[in-house]
Each structure stands twice: as C-alpha cells, then as structure tokens.
Design a protein around this motif. Structure first.
Motif, PDB file in Angstrom:
ATOM      1  N   UNK A  97       0.835  -1.203   0.000  1.00  0.00           N
ATOM      2  CA  UNK A  97       0.000   0.000   0.000  1.00  0.00           C
ATOM      3  C   UNK A  97       0.872   1.258   0.000  1.00  0.00           C
ATOM      4  N   UNK A 107      -3.502   3.069  -1.711  1.00  0.00           N
ATOM      5  CA  UNK A 107      -4.830   2.553  -1.382  1.00  0.00           C
ATOM      6  C   UNK A 107      -5.911   3.472  -1.946  1.00  0.00           C
ATOM      7  N   UNK A 139      -9.935   4.066  -1.661  1.00  0.00           N
ATOM      8  CA  UNK A 139     -11.154   3.654  -0.982  1.00  0.00           C
ATOM      9  C   UNK A 139     -12.221   3.352  -2.021  1.00  0.00           C
ATOM     10  N   UNK A 142     -10.581   9.357   3.806  1.00  0.00           N
ATOM     11  CA  UNK A 142      -9.755   8.278   4.354  1.00  0.00           C
ATOM     12  C   UNK A 142      -9.316   8.588   5.775  1.00  0.00           C
ATOM     13  N   UNK A 192     -12.251   8.157   8.077  1.00  0.00           N
ATOM     14  CA  UNK A 192     -12.473   6.720   8.255  1.00  0.00           C
ATOM     15  C   UNK A 192     -11.493   6.167   9.285  1.00  0.00           C
ATOM     16  N   UNK A 193     -10.253   6.626   9.200  1.00  0.00           N
ATOM     17  CA  UNK A 193      -9.258   6.143  10.156  1.00  0.00           C
ATOM     18  C   UNK A 193      -9.544   6.645  11.570  1.00  0.00           C
ATOM     19  N   UNK A 235     -12.206   4.484  12.995  1.00  0.00           N
ATOM     20  CA  UNK A 235     -11.680   3.184  13.376  1.00  0.00           C
ATOM     21  C   UNK A 235     -10.790   3.280  14.606  1.00  0.00           C
ATOM     22  N   UNK A 236      -9.948   4.310  14.616  1.00  0.00           N
ATOM     23  CA  UNK A 236      -9.010   4.481  15.730  1.00  0.00           C
ATOM     24  C   UNK A 236      -9.762   4.677  17.038  1.00  0.00           C
TER      25      UNK A 236
END
Lengths: 544, 395
Positions: free
Chosen positions: A173, A540, A542, B296, B299-300, B303-304
C-alpha cells in the motif's frame, strides 16, 4: 506435503501465498487471499500457509474450516447479540416474583407477546441449551481460528528476510521509487533506530520493524477469553462452587447451608438504617428524600458470629460450637470466613417471635385467668396454666390467609400468625374452641364462656444471607486479565515494517502496518528526512 | 453545602455555553481552509473546548464534594458525565489527527447529551446501600469514558457518511442517513418541548389505576396519550386525544409514551420544516460544507476511536462491573438488562473489529457500523433505563 520452493531458494509449506522469505507471490495460490494482478497484495496473515485455506477434503478439514472462518465467527457473535437483545424484552424468569407461576405470569403481565415469549423459552434464555451452545461455538471458533492463524503467521514473521521480491514491494500500500545517486542509507537507518525500529540488513536491503509483539495481541486475548469461559464452566462442579441462601432470625444460631455441617452462624442483630433529612449529615438529600415519598435505605447490616463445629465427625450428636469469626456483613462488604463468604442479600423486618395470650371472661376484658407465651418458631402442643387451665394448640398457621373461607398458611414463616386454640377450663373435658389471628378473634362454637386475648408480642428481624464459595473466581479473573492484556497489546501498539531496496538508479521504499496507517506515514516521513529518499505514495483507493 | 451545589450547577451552565462557543469556532474552520493553511479558528476552537472541559470538571468535583459521592449515580449525573467524556475523547483524537470538523459534530452531540440530561431530576440524591462502594466511580467513570471514545467513532462515521453518500439519487444510504438526522431532530424537540412546558409550569393531573390501585399521575406536557382508564383532575385541562394501551401498566408508562409522542412529532416538524425550506435532504444541505474533509482520514479516526475505546469500554463496563457485582450482589454476572446490553455493545464492537481487520470492511460499511454501535450505546443509556428496568434502574 507439496512444498513450494521459491526462486529465492526458500522452501515454503503447501498453501503458502507469499514466500515466507522474500514475499514473492506464489502463483498458483493467489486465489486464496483474493490477490490479482491489478490490486495491492492482501497482507492479512503475511500470506502464510493456513491449514483452513489449504485442505478441504476430510470431515475434519470441513469442521476445522467452518470454525476457523472469521465470517462464521462474526455470524455467531451476531446471532448471540440478537438473542441476548431478545432476552431483555421482558424480564427473565429469575427476576419475576418467586411466588407466581411463570406460565401464567407472562400472559397476565404482557399479553399475547408475553405468552409467545414464554412458550419459545425466551423467559429463561440465558441458561437455555441453545444459548449455551452459541457461546460454546464461539469458544470453539476462537480456539480453532487462533491456532489456524497464529502458528503460520509466527513462522512467517520469523523467517522473513530483508531482501524482498520486486512484486512484493510494488504491491504494498505504501510504495515509492526514488531515482537519485546520493541516497544516505546510513542516515535512514539512524532515523529509523531513533524511532525505535529494529533494523535488519541483507546485501544492502533494509528491513525496519517495530512492535511485532502487537501481532500476538489477538491470540493473547483469545486465550484470555477461553480461560474465562473454562472458569465459568467449572462452576458446574460442586467442589468449585457453592451457592446457597439462608434466613437467620435475630438471636438464632443456624447451620450455614453448603458448608457440609461444618459452620454455624448466630445472627446478633440485623440493622436497617434509612436516610434522615433531619440529620445534618443527610440534610443535603432533603429534596430527593421528599420527592421519593418513602424512606431511602442507607445501610443493611447483619452483625454475626460464625461458629465452627468441633464434633462434626459424630453423627446425631448435639453440635459443639467454637467461635470461628465475629464480624458484620453489609452490602458491598461480605463477611468472609474459611473459603466462604456471606452476602447481605435480603431481610425481613419485624417477624413475630413470640405472642403472649391471656384468658379472660368473654364479657370482661379486665379479668385474667392466666397468661401463656407461644414461641412462634417452635410452639408447644399444649400450655398448662397455673390456675388449672389448659390450652391446646389445635392448629397453627404461621402466615395465614383465608382461602375459600378456610384459613391456610402461605409460608412457614411467622409473618401473620393465627391459631386454633382448644381451651380446657379446670376440670372440664370439653374444650372451648376459638380462632385467633391478627385482627381476628372468632368464637368457633358461638357459646364460649372464656375468651383468649393477645396480651403482647415480640418481634425480631430476619436476615437473608447468600452463602458463596467460589474457587472459579481466580481462574475467571486470570482470564479477564489476560484478555485485557491481549486487547491492549493488539490495539495500542501496531506492527510496522518499512523496506528499502537498493536499485541501480536509486531506491524503492515500501511500508506495511496492520493498523494505523497515519502513524506509519509519520514514521516514514521522519525516517526519510535528510536522506534524499522521496516520500512514498499511499496506493490505497477507498472503494466507496 | 447549598452554596457548593449552586456553584456546581453554574459551572455546568458555563461549560455548556463554552462548548457552544467552541462549536462556532470549529464551524469557522470551514471557511478557514478555503483561504489557505490558516489554523486560527481551529486553534481557538480547541482552546475554548479545553476551557469548557475544565469548567465541567469543576462542576463534577464541586458536586462530588457537595454530595459526598461521585456524581454518577442517577440519569442526570451519568449523562452529563458521558457528555464530558465525549468531549474528552474528542480532545484526545483532535490532538492525534487535527481534524477540525470533528469538533463541529462532536461538540453538538455532547451539548445535546448535557441538555438531555438536564431534563431529568437534578437534585443531589443519596446512595442506596448497593451503590456505596468505590467501584461506583471506578466502574462508572471508566465505562463512560469508553462509551465517550466509542461515540467519537460515530461522530467521525457520520461525517464520513454525509461527505461520501451520493445525494444525487435516492438510496437506502440516503434514507437511513436522513433517519439518523431525524433522530437528532427528535432529541432537540424533546429538549425544547420539555424546557418550554416546564417554564410554563404546565401540569395535568390524572387519576388512573396503577396495579389495581387508584393513583394520581402528573403530566408535565399536554396529554396526547392519557393513562388507561384515567380521569382528568386538573380543572380546565383538555383531556387526552386517546388513552394509552392497557398493557402499559407501569406508573409512568403512559406518561413516558406521551413525552415520546411529543418528541417524535416535534422532531417531524423540525425535520420537515428544514427540509421544505431548503428543498433538499438535510445531509445534502450539509454535504458541500464537508468537501475539504479527507474521507480516508475520517475513516481512520472512526476506526481508531474504536481501537482506543474498545479496551477501555471492556475494562470499565464489563470487567470492573463484574468485580463490583461480585462484591455487591454475590455474583459477577446476573443477566440484568443493563449488563446484557453492555455485553451486546461488547459483541457489536468485537464484530466491528473482526469485520474491519479480517474481512476488510472499511469506509462506508465501517461507518454504518459505527452509527449502529452508537445506537446501541444510546439504547443502553436511555431505553434500558426508561423502558426496561432492572438493578440499574437508578440511572
């Protein structure tokens, strides 16, 4: 075993997806992790050979593969989750009043949905065989999935070499190419070491790695869960677990159930304190106490003496008791002795202890032909009075209620005692019969000459204690502790690797982490400072 | 002591308005970014947030001194504390990722929680024997911190969904996103209506049978749904439009249904007026403001927050809970509804982590899960307390 020899010379076990040593994709196994030419490599278990992905012929293989699937595991969790939620719609059987029949209770209280709930067995969901089966299957899944993945992953990470295959690098990645001549690889290594990376080198190829132990977090926490579940299972063995309940009246010494006749308890006193808004200390709660409308309890306490029986080997003999421990049980502070603990679990205030009756003329309450006292937990069958009067206890209802015009006792505890007395005046053989209870004094024959009246009574409190012995707690706590260590190990640290590959015209750089890519990028940014290596790209994309 | 209680209450007010002020500064960051790299609004925003957090800590500790026990023992105290932990979790994640817009969404959620909490009795109440333990604050504060961090996952997930869902056509995604926003409107409606009727001192008294005994039930909102077989005692009050169904037996069941109906209807009015004025879905109105957000990264963050919050939640809501339950109730686990819902929360986030780590659920799927997780947390806080009662019914 069909071993796979990689072009780097390393011999891999059957089912390997990425060469353990150099990471080169093993062509015929790429479908296992869903890799294809265009996309990035699936690095989930570093492409190691997992049993579940390699064999699928025998019945054992099939069972193994079923339980090692994360998809199956998540489904099991999800089904258990839904079942648990259903279990809270109506109260479980253990929470409904003890004196009602569950079969009718659910219908009466909650109508048709309640009846369906009961008939499907949701009223006792958490001890139903299928709920246990779900938990057991989750347990099996945890064990098999962990074994399936841990050993191959451990071996692969152990065997990995800094020298990586080109394809492995390109399909990471985080990947970047730098075309430059004056690349400062030493500086790069220095920077990495400062960031607490371990740096390995092989023919100029560099592997920097940190926090590999974080990869074991999931397996550690799964071990913890299994120990926890095994501990819970041990409770079905009586030697490990005692759970009894006793009522002890004030002043009474009673056998402690579950201790095999070894221990006795004397209830010195039971105390119920309530908050009092006139007390300066509780004045701050005035508003809340007024709103409550009734007393708010402050303390439940039993002061007790625990005795040990010294002649426990002698059957039938009167127990000889030695003081073993004196102390108090309050809520949150159980009274502990030997392997046992007594928990303040319940109480009953003002239970009748004794009642004193007097005999007088039916029409004149001031006359007194004698008094007698009945011990309500142990009434005599007859009472001889000094004046020659004799009273026979024809019937005793400790907790009486009228049912279809007949008195019955709804419990054996003297909460609402009532008697049928036969009174024999001196020299008489025909008794006068009367029925006596709280607020009831009935002349059975209708032509009685004498009357019995309540002259006084004595009450006492009863404490309800749970007796517990639990040798599983240590195991369960150990399981919980290991679980927490594993979760923290896996969640608060991340396994990060950075590879640097020398090329003719510069270097390639790749990076991988199992989570927290943001921090990996920061690490790389710091590592390439003043080295002339260009920042790599995040490849990467999404999908949604 | 009374003075301290007042000081404490005032500190809570101050922190509420401080958070509100900080929200506006985080709102200002939308423009900030368009101009360039300036970070001024964000820096002011986070500073004010920290001031607000410290003020609320002041509320917490003064109330602790005044009552003699950690103020986490009833629904008001617990929910305000939860709001405070959400702010704390936001501060942590802000300093890790520096996403300004997280504040624009996290702080309003915290504000709603604190305002919602204030709708419940706020007086200092004594502790019943089972709560008299150090584990009260060890268990409750850790559990609440865990829930606060997990809630940030929802906040980030919500930002992600509003940013990413295609608003040009109707889909399941747009429907459910609007539903989430409608629930927020219901919460606002509940707070506004409760405050208004309470300011008017509105009251209708009913007489209705409770468990076979006639009892007086006082409504603080005009009755849409009256108690079953109820009779209006208050003179001049209008009767209910209909009676609550008979199976709602609890003393306050019909009253809660009535409040719920008001909130649902109020939410509908709020939601549809906004929608009719702008002639767009609510998410579509917000979407352009989030253009600069890196999906992104959000999103992290989402999740974190789960990665950080899950262990804290497990420790507080399950392990500490079990230790305490073992001491107070002689068993570490008793399938009490609150316990079961804590277990459900644990299962849910365990599934989230497995799906994310082993099955590659990222982005949209992950964000929806984060929303679901917050739904479960709120269900455990509100529904389990108000509808399903149990040993935890004090809070």
């Amino acid at each position: 075993m069909n071993e796979i020899t990689c072009e780097c010379g390393h011999v891999n076990p059957e089912g390997t997806v990425l060469c353990e040593s150099c990471g080169k994709p093993v062509e015929e196994n790429q479908h296992i992790d869903g890799n294809d030419q265009k996309e990035l490599l699936n690095m989930r278990y570093d492409g190691s050979a997992r049993r579940s992905q390699t064999y699928n012929r025998t019945a054992v293989d099939k069972v193994w593969n079923f339980f090692s699937s994360v998809k199956v595991g998540v489904w099991l969790i999800f089904i258990t989750l839904i079942a648990s939620a259903i279990g809270t719609i109506f109260p479980q059987e253990v929470f409904i009043p003890g004196n009602v029949d569950p079969a009718t209770h659910y219908r009466d209280q909650y109508g048709i949905p309640g009846q369906i709930y009961y008939q499907l067995g949701f009223h006792d969901l958490f001890s139903s065989w299928w709920y246990m089966l779900l938990i057991a299957m989750i347990g099996i899944s945890i064990v098999i999935a962990s074994i399936d993945r841990f050993f191959p992953l451990y071996k692969t990470l152990k065997k990995q070499k800094p020298k990586r295959h080109e394809l492995f690098m390109k399909k990471q990645r985080i990947y970047g190419q730098t075309v430059a001549e004056n690349i400062d690889a030493d500086r790069f290594k220095e920077n990495l070491k400062k960031r607490r990376f371990k740096v390995y080198e092989q023919d100029g190829h560099i592997l920097a790695e940190k926090n590999r132990f974080a990869r074991w977090g999931p397996y550690v926490n799964h071990i913890g869960l299994i120990i926890f579940l095994l501990g819970a299972l041990l409770r079905f063995i009586p030697a490990f677990y005692v759970d009894e309940f006793i009522w002890v009246r004030e002043g009474e010494t009673a056998l402690i159930a579950g201790t095999e006749g070894e221990f006795y308890i004397e209830n010195k006193a039971f105390t119920l304190e309530t908050y009092n808004m006139d007390d300066p200390e509780d004045a701050k709660f005035k508003e809340a106490i007024e709103k409550q409308g009734g007393p708010i309890p402050k303390t439940f306490r039993t002061d007790a003496v625990v005795y040990e029986r010294t002649n426990s080997g002698v059957p039938g003999a009167e127990p000889e008791l030695d003081v073993f421990k004196e102390g108090a049980a309050t809520m949150n502070n159980p009274l502990k002795f030997d392997d046992y603990a007594l928990y303040q679990a319940s109480y009953q205030l003002n239970e009748f202890k004794e009642m004193t009756f007097k005999i007088h003329d039916k029409d004149d309450e001031d006359t007194n032909y004698g008094e007698f006292t009945v011990d309500l937990s142990n009434p005599q069958s007859t009472y001889e009075l000094d004046g020659g009067y004799r009273v026979e206890v024809a019937n005793y209802f400790p907790d009486y209620e009228m049912e279809d015009g007949q008195p019955v006792s709804v419990s054996k505890y003297p909460k609402n005692p009532a008697f049928v007395f036969n009174l024999y005046p001196p020299g008489e053989n025909d008794p006068e019969t009367s029925f006596l209870g709280i607020g009831a004094n009935i002349d059975a024959g209708g032509d009685n000459q004498y009357k019995l009246g309540l002259a006084g009574f004595d009450v006492r409190d009863v404490t309800g204690l749970t007796v517990k012995k639990d040798h599983t707690l240590g195991i369960i706590s150990l399981g919980g502790a290991i679980f927490m260590i594993g979760v923290i190990q896996g969640m608060y640290w991340n396994h990060r690797r950075i590879w640097l590959q020398p090329r003719k015209d510069g270097v390639w750089l790749a990076g991988h982490t199992n989570k927290n890519w943001y921090a990996l990028r920061m690490d790389i940014e710091k590592a390439i400072a003043d080295t002339n290596i260009e920042a790599p790209k995040d490849q990467y994309e999404m999908k949604s | 002591m009374g003075d301290l209680t007042n000081i404490s209450g005032n500190l809570l007010y101050v922190s509420f308005f401080t958070y509100l002020l900080a929200t506006f500064f985080f709102g200002g960051t939308i423009r900030d970014k368009k101009k360039g790299k300036s970070k001024v609004a964000g820096n002011i925003g986070i500073t004010i947030t920290i001031v607000g957090f410290l003020t609320q800590l002041g509320y917490f500790f003064t109330r602790w001194v005044a009552s003699g026990h950690a103020p986490v023992s009833n629904l008001f105290e617990y929910t305000t504390f939860f709001g405070m932990m959400l702010v704390f979790a936001f501060i942590i994640l802000y300093f890790i990722y520096r996403v300004d817009l997280l504040g624009l969404f996290a702080l309003p959620i915290a504000l709603l929680l604190i305002a919602f909490a204030s709708m419940f009795p706020t007086e200092i109440s004594p502790l019943v024997p089972s709560l008299q333990s150090h584990w009260l604050y060890i268990h409750v504060t850790t559990a609440s911190l865990g829930q606060g961090i997990l809630s940030i996952s929802f906040v980030a997930g919500l930002i992600f969904l509003i940013r990413q869902i295609d608003q040009t056509k109707r889909s399941k995604h747009t429907f459910w996103l609007e539903f989430v926003l409608y629930i927020i409107a219901v919460t606002i409606a509940f707070i506004v209506l409760s405050s208004v009727f309470s300011a008017m001192n509105y009251e209708t008294v009913f007489e209705a049978p409770v468990e076979g005994q006639p009892a007086e039930i006082t409504y603080e909102m005009p009755a849409i749904a009256g108690p079953s077989e109820g009779r209006v005692l208050t003179e001049g009050a209008t009767g209910p439009l209909f009676e609550a169904p008979q199976w709602m037996r609890g003393e306050d069941a019909a009253k809660k249904l009535n409040t719920f109906l008001w909130a649902v209807l109020g939410g509908l009015v709020l939601y549809w007026s906004a929608r009719l004025i702008f002639k767009k879905r609510i998410a579509a109105i917000i979407q352009p403001l989030l253009k600069k957000v890196n999906p992104e990264l959000v999103d992290e963050v989402s999740y974190r927050a789960v990665a950080i919050g899950f262990p804290v939640f497990t420790l507080g809501a399950l392990i500490f809970a079990m230790i305490w339950a073992q001491q107070a109730w002689d068993r570490f686990w008793g399938w009490d509804p609150k316990e079961v819902w804590a277990l459900i929360t644990f299962f849910f986030y365990a599934a989230y982590l497995h799906l994310r780590l082993s099955r590659g659920w990222q982005g949209m799927k992950s964000a929806w899960l984060a929303v679901g997780g917050f739904g479960i947390i709120m269900f455990n806080l509100i529904a389990v307390n108000l509808i399903i009662s149990g040993l935890h019914s004090y809070a």
